[in-house]
Design a protein around this motif. Structure first.
Motif, PDB file in Angstrom:
ATOM      1  N   UNK A  46     -28.941 -73.266 -26.131  1.00 36.83           N
ATOM      2  CA  UNK A  46     -29.844 -74.417 -26.112  1.00 36.83           C
ATOM      3  C   UNK A  46     -30.037 -74.940 -24.692  1.00 36.83           C
ATOM      4  N   UNK A  47     -28.988 -74.925 -23.915  1.00 31.73           N
ATOM      5  CA  UNK A  47     -29.088 -75.418 -22.533  1.00 31.73           C
ATOM      6  C   UNK A  47     -30.087 -74.601 -21.724  1.00 31.73           C
TER       7      UNK A  47
ATOM      8  N   UNK B  34     -32.661 -72.455 -23.224  1.00 28.13           N
ATOM      9  CA  UNK B  34     -33.972 -72.257 -23.840  1.00 28.13           C
ATOM     10  C   UNK B  34     -34.606 -73.521 -24.426  1.00 28.13           C
ATOM     11  N   UNK B  35     -33.790 -74.527 -24.733  1.00 26.44           N
ATOM     12  CA  UNK B  35     -34.336 -75.802 -25.228  1.00 26.44           C
ATOM     13  C   UNK B  35     -33.601 -76.963 -24.542  1.00 26.44           C
ATOM     14  N   UNK B  36     -33.638 -76.997 -23.211  1.00 21.18           N
ATOM     15  CA  UNK B  36     -32.799 -77.960 -22.479  1.00 21.18           C
ATOM     16  C   UNK B  36     -33.172 -79.418 -22.708  1.00 21.18           C
ATOM     17  N   UNK B  37     -34.417 -79.690 -23.039  1.00 21.92           N
ATOM     18  CA  UNK B  37     -34.854 -81.076 -23.157  1.00 21.92           C
ATOM     19  C   UNK B  37     -34.857 -81.593 -24.591  1.00 21.92           C
ATOM     20  N   UNK B  38     -34.480 -80.758 -25.546  1.00 17.69           N
ATOM     21  CA  UNK B  38     -34.399 -81.220 -26.930  1.00 17.69           C
ATOM     22  C   UNK B  38     -33.204 -82.170 -27.070  1.00 17.69           C
ATOM     23  N   UNK B  39     -33.437 -83.308 -27.699  1.00 14.34           N
ATOM     24  CA  UNK B  39     -32.371 -84.295 -27.882  1.00 14.34           C
ATOM     25  C   UNK B  39     -31.216 -83.704 -28.689  1.00 14.34           C
ATOM     26  N   UNK B  40     -30.006 -83.955 -28.260  1.00  9.64           N
ATOM     27  CA  UNK B  40     -28.816 -83.508 -28.987  1.00  9.64           C
ATOM     28  C   UNK B  40     -28.344 -84.637 -29.897  1.00  9.64           C
ATOM     29  N   UNK B  41     -28.341 -84.394 -31.212  1.00  6.44           N
ATOM     30  CA  UNK B  41     -27.956 -85.436 -32.159  1.00  6.44           C
ATOM     31  C   UNK B  41     -26.588 -85.205 -32.792  1.00  6.44           C
ATOM     32  N   UNK B  42     -26.045 -84.036 -32.588  1.00  7.91           N
ATOM     33  CA  UNK B  42     -24.711 -83.744 -33.131  1.00  7.91           C
ATOM     34  C   UNK B  42     -24.147 -82.546 -32.388  1.00  7.91           C
ATOM     35  N   UNK B  43     -22.834 -82.437 -32.282  1.00 13.86           N
ATOM     36  CA  UNK B  43     -22.241 -81.267 -31.629  1.00 13.86           C
ATOM     37  C   UNK B  43     -22.546 -79.991 -32.411  1.00 13.86           C
ATOM     38  N   UNK B  44     -22.650 -78.890 -31.692  1.00 16.58           N
ATOM     39  CA  UNK B  44     -22.894 -77.581 -32.306  1.00 16.58           C
ATOM     40  C   UNK B  44     -21.860 -76.606 -31.744  1.00 16.58           C
ATOM     41  N   UNK B  45     -20.671 -76.623 -32.284  1.00 20.69           N
ATOM     42  CA  UNK B  45     -19.584 -75.814 -31.720  1.00 20.69           C
ATOM     43  C   UNK B  45     -19.769 -74.332 -31.985  1.00 20.69           C
ATOM     44  N   UNK B  46     -19.244 -73.554 -31.069  1.00 18.21           N
ATOM     45  CA  UNK B  46     -19.234 -72.095 -31.205  1.00 18.21           C
ATOM     46  C   UNK B  46     -20.654 -71.579 -31.484  1.00 18.21           C
ATOM     47  N   UNK B  47     -20.835 -70.841 -32.599  1.00 13.35           N
ATOM     48  CA  UNK B  47     -22.141 -70.247 -32.918  1.00 13.35           C
ATOM     49  C   UNK B  47     -22.840 -71.004 -34.054  1.00 13.35           C
ATOM     50  N   UNK B  48     -22.529 -72.286 -34.183  1.00 14.27           N
ATOM     51  CA  UNK B  48     -23.124 -73.081 -35.258  1.00 14.27           C
ATOM     52  C   UNK B  48     -24.642 -73.062 -35.169  1.00 14.27           C
ATOM     53  N   UNK B  49     -25.290 -72.870 -36.306  1.00 12.45           N
ATOM     54  CA  UNK B  49     -26.744 -72.846 -36.331  1.00 12.45           C
ATOM     55  C   UNK B  49     -27.270 -74.246 -36.002  1.00 12.45           C
ATOM     56  N   UNK B  50     -28.327 -74.350 -35.180  1.00  9.84           N
ATOM     57  CA  UNK B  50     -28.842 -75.675 -34.813  1.00  9.84           C
ATOM     58  C   UNK B  50     -29.768 -76.253 -35.885  1.00  9.84           C
ATOM     59  N   UNK B  51     -29.297 -76.231 -37.108  1.00  4.79           N
ATOM     60  CA  UNK B  51     -30.030 -76.736 -38.265  1.00  4.79           C
ATOM     61  C   UNK B  51     -29.085 -77.602 -39.075  1.00  4.79           C
ATOM     62  N   UNK B  52     -29.549 -78.776 -39.477  1.00  5.98           N
ATOM     63  CA  UNK B  52     -28.764 -79.657 -40.331  1.00  5.98           C
ATOM     64  C   UNK B  52     -28.863 -79.125 -41.763  1.00  5.98           C
ATOM     65  N   UNK B  53     -27.757 -78.643 -42.297  1.00 12.50           N
ATOM     66  CA  UNK B  53     -27.748 -78.009 -43.614  1.00 12.50           C
ATOM     67  C   UNK B  53     -27.285 -78.947 -44.726  1.00 12.50           C
ATOM     68  N   UNK B  54     -27.194 -80.226 -44.432  1.00 12.49           N
ATOM     69  CA  UNK B  54     -26.690 -81.157 -45.444  1.00 12.49           C
ATOM     70  C   UNK B  54     -27.634 -81.298 -46.634  1.00 12.49           C
ATOM     71  N   UNK B  55     -28.952 -81.207 -46.410  1.00 11.27           N
ATOM     72  CA  UNK B  55     -29.889 -81.325 -47.536  1.00 11.27           C
ATOM     73  C   UNK B  55     -29.730 -80.153 -48.490  1.00 11.27           C
ATOM     74  N   UNK B  56     -29.512 -78.950 -47.946  1.00 16.98           N
ATOM     75  CA  UNK B  56     -29.297 -77.782 -48.804  1.00 16.98           C
ATOM     76  C   UNK B  56     -28.075 -77.973 -49.688  1.00 16.98           C
ATOM     77  N   UNK B  57     -27.029 -78.543 -49.133  1.00 13.87           N
ATOM     78  CA  UNK B  57     -25.812 -78.780 -49.907  1.00 13.87           C
ATOM     79  C   UNK B  57     -26.012 -79.916 -50.911  1.00 13.87           C
ATOM     80  N   UNK B  58     -26.690 -80.988 -50.475  1.00 11.28           N
ATOM     81  CA  UNK B  58     -26.851 -82.161 -51.329  1.00 11.28           C
ATOM     82  C   UNK B  58     -27.836 -81.902 -52.476  1.00 11.28           C
ATOM     83  N   UNK B  59     -28.977 -81.312 -52.157  1.00 11.87           N
ATOM     84  CA  UNK B  59     -30.031 -81.130 -53.161  1.00 11.87           C
ATOM     85  C   UNK B  59     -29.762 -79.918 -54.045  1.00 11.87           C
ATOM     86  N   UNK B  60     -29.346 -78.817 -53.432  1.00 10.28           N
ATOM     87  CA  UNK B  60     -29.215 -77.553 -54.157  1.00 10.28           C
ATOM     88  C   UNK B  60     -27.771 -77.133 -54.406  1.00 10.28           C
TER      89      UNK B  60
END
Length: 283
Positions: free
Chosen positions: A245-246, A248-274
């Protein structure tokens, strides 16, 4: 106990995701009707309708006995047709399938949207997400007919929920792989050109997980309309996500840590809804 549908219509049944979905329905012993432009034979279903998902008469025939719809039929890239063919073909099919489903009394529908709806993947210029990890509320930056068709499909599904009281789930799929080898080929290509993967945020999902997400979308006890991003929890890259990200997307706001190879997608809706988390994860 889950209330399984009696019969599911799968559009785009001959595609790789369609086949994986039919395999899953067969394992659950749920009757399946397929709809596609061709019948390749050998599909695990007991009824096949050949024709266009954008043709109301054809779709009406396919709806016989159906109690849930998984709509996968689409032109899957803007390079596979003229802009008019891609946008008009995809959006017409989605409207026709959902409208005919409602008229037939169907109240559950899942449809294949795409992470491409963000606008990054097929734009003629390099675009960046407003923030990471991205979620379902992120501003879209659509500049191509395929992304626009997926945005319109999501809005169509929302309208159908309001118009007919249907429960609809638009699944924002990332890069799909039918086998680990196919996903490994993508990983190798992105290792050579990480910028190509940056357009897709280096996300992936095995088609077996994609099929399961669609199944959950038509069986979970939910109501209304939902847009849900479903991906594997890690990227296809060997480098740490923060480092990618640093660059290829350096100016995108960081809203949460993304350790190691964590996908830069919030997956909470998938868990909550489905109740969905990916099972087929590449190391």
């Amino acid at each position: 106990m889950t209330d399984y549908p009696q019969r599911v219509l799968v559009t785009g049944a001959a595609g790789s995701l369609g086949r994986a979905t039919l395999d899953l329905l067969a394992r659950h012993q749920v009757a399946a009707t397929g709809l596609d432009l061709r019948d390749p034979g050998g599909l695990p279903l007991d009824r096949m309708v050949v024709g266009s998902a954008g043709d109301p008469e054809t779709v009406r025939r396919a709806m016989e006995g159906v109690t849930a719809v998984i709509h996968l039929a689409a032109i899957p890239a803007p390079s596979l047709g003229t802009p008019e063919e891609v946008f008009c073909g995809n959006t017409r099919a989605t409207f026709v399938v959902l409208e005919e489903a409602a008229r037939a009394g169907v109240r559950r529908a899942a449809l294949a949207s795409s992470m491409s709806a963000l606008g990054l993947a097929w734009a003629d210029r390099v675009l960046h997400p407003a923030y990471v990890p991205i979620d379902e509320e992120i501003p879209l930056q659509v500049e191509d007919p395929y992304a626009l068709s997926k945005q319109a499909d999501e809005l169509t599904a929302a309208m159908m929920s309001r118009r007919h009281g249907m429960t609809t789930v638009a699944l924002r799929y990332p890069r799909l792989g039918g086998t680990e080898d196919k996903l490994q080929q993508t990983a190798e290509a992105w290792a050579v050109d990480p910028g190509a993967g940056a357009r897709e945020l280096w996300c992936y999902l095995d088609v077996r997980d994609a099929a399961r997400a669609a199944w959950l979308a038509v069986t979970r006890p939910i109501e209304g309309h939902h847009v849900v991003a479903v991906t594997a929890p890690n990227t296809l890259m060997s480098e740490p996500t923060e480092e990618l990200l640093a660059v290829f997307h350096p100016d995108s706001e960081r809203r949460a840590p993304l350790p190691d190879r964590a996908v830069p997608v919030d997956l909470r809706a998938a868990e909550r809804v489905l109740g969905f988390t990916a099972e087929y994860v590449l190391p």
